[in-house]
Write a protein that holds these residues in place. Structure first.
Motif, PDB file in Angstrom:
ATOM      1  N   THR A 122       0.803  -1.229   0.000  1.00 30.73           N
ATOM      2  CA  THR A 122       0.000   0.000   0.000  1.00 30.73           C
ATOM      3  C   THR A 122       0.830   1.270   0.000  1.00 30.73           C
ATOM      4  O   THR A 122       0.326   2.345  -0.327  1.00 30.73           O
ATOM      5  CB  THR A 122      -0.921   0.038   1.237  1.00 30.73           C
ATOM      6  N   GLY A 123       2.092   1.184   0.415  1.00 28.36           N
ATOM      7  CA  GLY A 123       2.935   2.368   0.523  1.00 28.36           C
ATOM      8  C   GLY A 123       2.660   3.190   1.770  1.00 28.36           C
ATOM      9  O   GLY A 123       3.242   4.254   1.962  1.00 28.36           O
ATOM     10  N   GLU A 124       1.787   2.694   2.654  1.00 26.15           N
ATOM     11  CA  GLU A 124       1.423   3.398   3.887  1.00 26.15           C
ATOM     12  C   GLU A 124       2.358   2.991   5.028  1.00 26.15           C
ATOM     13  O   GLU A 124       2.786   1.847   5.109  1.00 26.15           O
ATOM     14  CB  GLU A 124      -0.017   3.056   4.292  1.00 26.15           C
ATOM     15  N   TRP A 125       2.632   3.960   5.930  1.00 29.92           N
ATOM     16  CA  TRP A 125       3.410   3.667   7.129  1.00 29.92           C
ATOM     17  C   TRP A 125       2.479   3.123   8.187  1.00 29.92           C
ATOM     18  O   TRP A 125       1.367   3.617   8.361  1.00 29.92           O
ATOM     19  CB  TRP A 125       4.108   4.927   7.624  1.00 29.92           C
ATOM     20  N   GLU A 126       2.930   2.084   8.905  1.00 29.44           N
ATOM     21  CA  GLU A 126       2.104   1.465   9.933  1.00 29.44           C
ATOM     22  C   GLU A 126       2.973   0.880  11.035  1.00 29.44           C
ATOM     23  O   GLU A 126       4.160   0.612  10.846  1.00 29.44           O
ATOM     24  CB  GLU A 126       1.211   0.371   9.330  1.00 29.44           C
ATOM     25  N   ARG A 127       2.345   0.678  12.188  1.00 28.22           N
ATOM     26  CA  ARG A 127       3.045   0.031  13.299  1.00 28.22           C
ATOM     27  C   ARG A 127       3.210  -1.454  12.977  1.00 28.22           C
ATOM     28  O   ARG A 127       2.307  -2.044  12.374  1.00 28.22           O
ATOM     29  CB  ARG A 127       2.273   0.209  14.594  1.00 28.22           C
ATOM     30  N   PRO A 128       4.309  -2.058  13.394  1.00 23.47           N
ATOM     31  CA  PRO A 128       4.496  -3.488  13.112  1.00 23.47           C
ATOM     32  C   PRO A 128       3.532  -4.347  13.920  1.00 23.47           C
ATOM     33  O   PRO A 128       3.139  -3.971  15.018  1.00 23.47           O
ATOM     34  CB  PRO A 128       5.940  -3.758  13.536  1.00 23.47           C
TER      35      PRO A 128
END
Length: 130
Positions: A122-128
């Protein structure tokens, strides 16, 4: 006698000033990510952070990534003593490149903990996922 008193006072002042300034160079290994937001163009990420302990504040960070895709962030205490809030900063801007993939925070054992990663699909930043 006056010279001795002046010398003692000078030593005390030097020690106090050294302590107050020196605390600002201590690494904080208890920093947690509270929230984050990515700029519209994806060139920067705002990191909202705080310390997890009841004592101390953050004044800044250093990116130890060395120009590689992951960012390895080391945070530093404020100046002015163990619980001084002088110069406290809770939001930091980290410049990003299109191929950046991960953001890590330094920890007590000398290592780093993954706090954000870029989803390849998605190219989105997220928490692992833990």
């Amino acid at each position: 006698m006056k010279k001795r008193a002046i010398a003692v006072i000078t030593v005390i002042v030097v020690l106090v000033v050294t302590f107050l300034i020196g605390t600002g160079f201590r690494k904080r290994t208890d920093v947690v990510l509270v929230d984050y937001s990515v700029s519209e163009d994806g060139a920067a990420i705002n990191l909202g952070v705080q310390v997890s302990s009841p004592m101390g504040y953050i004044r800044g960070f250093k990116n130890n990534g060395g120009g590689v895709k992951p960012h390895y962030l080391t945070f530093y205490s404020t100046f002015g003593g163990l619980n001084s809030s002088f110069g406290t900063v809770n939001t930091f801007v980290l410049e990003l490149e299109a191929d950046d993939t991960e953001i890590y925070f330094n920890r007590t054992d000398g290592g780093y903990e993954l706090v954000l990663q870029k989803n390849i699909e998605t190219g989105e930043w997220e928490r692992p996922n833990k």
